[in-house]
Design an enzyme around this catalytic site. Structure first.
Site, PDB file in Angstrom:
ATOM      1  N   ASP A 106     -24.311 -38.358  41.861  1.00  0.00           N
ATOM      2  CA  ASP A 106     -25.725 -38.389  41.517  1.00  0.00           C
ATOM      3  C   ASP A 106     -26.622 -38.064  42.702  1.00  0.00           C
ATOM      4  OD1 ASP A 106     -24.737 -40.848  42.539  1.00  0.00           O
ATOM      5  OD2 ASP A 106     -26.502 -41.913  41.821  1.00  0.00           O
ATOM      6  N   GLU A 164     -23.916 -43.760  41.852  1.00  0.00           N
ATOM      7  CA  GLU A 164     -23.754 -44.566  43.075  1.00  0.00           C
ATOM      8  C   GLU A 164     -25.103 -45.058  43.568  1.00  0.00           C
ATOM      9  OE1 GLU A 164     -24.024 -45.659  47.100  1.00  0.00           O
ATOM     10  OE2 GLU A 164     -24.756 -43.708  46.439  1.00  0.00           O
TER      11      GLU A 164
END
Length: 430
Positions: A106, A164
């Site tokens: 991400d 994350e």
């Protein structure tokens, strides 16, 4: 067949023609890495594509598809949609150890300001934490190992992890059966780009490496009124000021100074006009620690201080306190870390593998270790070496991760990350 997949298939045909296996881990790593030059151009193109098209946490649809496509083309068993948009690639090569290699996918809600030719094309979203580098190195390592099965035995579980940055992706994948639906690893490893280290260098920390992180929201309630008549009010602004100062004593006077702890009040919101005392004030805190005992003590202390100051101010009601977005401290298994440090130094030289102090940022890579598997995360330097030396020489701050100006020294960083991952895997695989 896409151009990227066709290139991958062609390279695998070349890599499959390698010679006899080397005997020791260092020699096997060198044998695997000798074909990095052949695949680097497609990896560089992948990096630029990922950087230009970032996706936020739990929205990594296209990112996951790109990773899955490349692993499938290399003959790796791929499952998508694990814990959201997580990707799991299983590369089996006979009996032997099982090792998990993680890359996070991400990006961040940051508007890029690097001026790069391949800068983010998504308004307000940027790979400002290096996850594009993590993914590219992960794909490169997967391609090299898939084409070098004569150099190792065992199983590699390639984990492309979502979210994350929210600290939730690892837990989501584990809850979705990462350790039960797929081969359970004997060890778990990962790399993370470091904005305060020169490219070409790998850094490590034994034991606690990254912190527990908790977000705390505190709302203090008063009784508003005219600023000219404070005696008729209960002023939550003054109450908030006392809370902010008192919170620091939880670190300076209640915590053992040898146990790291941080309480930062990052946001205060209250009031609308100069002469109006508001009804409430909101505080937003970040709380950092390593040990669970310290973590518990800090969180209990925040509640006690907020309630105590509210009572001392004769607040009409107790404060509202919410703890959220927690991640656990990342603990690098010392035995595993030492073993991997040895492998990295044999591959890169002792001067390029350097110990560093633990840091107070958070990482949900911690969850893989907490689930019962020895784990270790290593830092890969991302700053052009001459620029790093100049900045350190004149004490100029470098753009950190999460900065809109963060731009790794691309090729040197990617090559180092791949060398590090291959060296670690060859050490752990037979």
């Amino acid at each position: 067949m896409s151009r990227a997949v066709a290139a991958t298939v062609g390279l695998l045909l070349v890599l499959s023609a390698w010679g006899a296996p080397a005997r020791d881990a260092a020699a096997r790593a060198r044998a695997v890495l000798q074909h990095l030059d052949a695949i680097y151009p497609q990896l560089d193109a992948l990096y630029q594509d990922l950087h230009a098209h970032p996706e936020l946490a739990f929205q990594e649809v296209e990112t996951a598809a790109k990773l899955a496509e490349r692993l499938r083309a290399a003959g790796i068993e791929v499952t998508t949609g694990v814990g959201g948009h997580g990707v799991v690639g299983v590369l089996r090569n006979g009996p032997g150890p099982t090792v998990l290699l993680r890359a996070d996918m991400d990006a961040l809600p940051v508007e890029e300001k690097t001026g790069l030719s391949y800068a983010s094309k998504v308004t307000g979203v940027m790979h400002a934490c290096g996850h594009d580098g993590h993914m590219t190195a992960w794909v490169g390592t997967a391609l090299l190992l898939a084409g070098a099965k004569d150099q190792w035995r065992g199983t590699v579980v390639f984990v492309g992890q979502p979210a994350e940055e929210q600290g939730r992706g690892a837990a989501a994948m584990l809850e979705d059966g990462l350790y039960t639906r797929f081969p359970r690893p004997d060890q778990a490893v990962a790399i993370h780009l470091n904005s305060d280290a020169p490219a070409g260098v790998v850094r490590f920390t034994r034991g606690f490496a990254l912190a527990n992180v908790d977000s705390v929201d505190v709302t203090l309630y008063g009784r508003g009124g005219h600023g000219a008549y404070p005696h008729g009010t209960v002023d939550p602004v003054v109450m908030a000021a006392k809370v902010v100062l008192a919170l620091q004593t939880l670190v300076s006077r209640e915590n053992d100074p040898l146990d790291p702890a941080v309480i930062t009040v990052g946001s205060i919101h209250g009031g609308t006009k100069h002469n109006i005392i508001p009804d409430e004030v909101e505080l937003q805190l970040t709380v950092r620690s390593y040990g669970e005992g310290v973590r518990k003590q800090l969180l209990e202390g925040i509640t006690r201080v907020a309630k105590g100051e509210a009572a001392a101010s004769r607040a009409p009601r107790e404060p509202s306190i919410t703890v959220s977005d927690g991640t656990h401290a990342t603990y690098n298994d010392p035995e595993l870390t030492d073993r991997l440090v040895g492998a990295l130094r044999r591959e890169m030289g002792a001067e390029a593998v350097v110990e560093q102090r633990a840091v107070m940022i958070g990482e949900d890579f911690s969850e893989y270790g907490r689930a019962g598997v020895p784990a270790a995360l290593f830092w890969v330097g991302a700053v052009e070496p001459a620029r790093y030396a100049e900045a350190k020489g004149n004490a100029t701050p470098l753009p950190s991760t999460h900065s809109p100006l963060f731009a790794p020294d691309r090729e040197r960083t990617l090559r180092t990350a791949i060398r590090a991952e291959v060296a670690m895997l060859m050490e752990l695989l037979q």
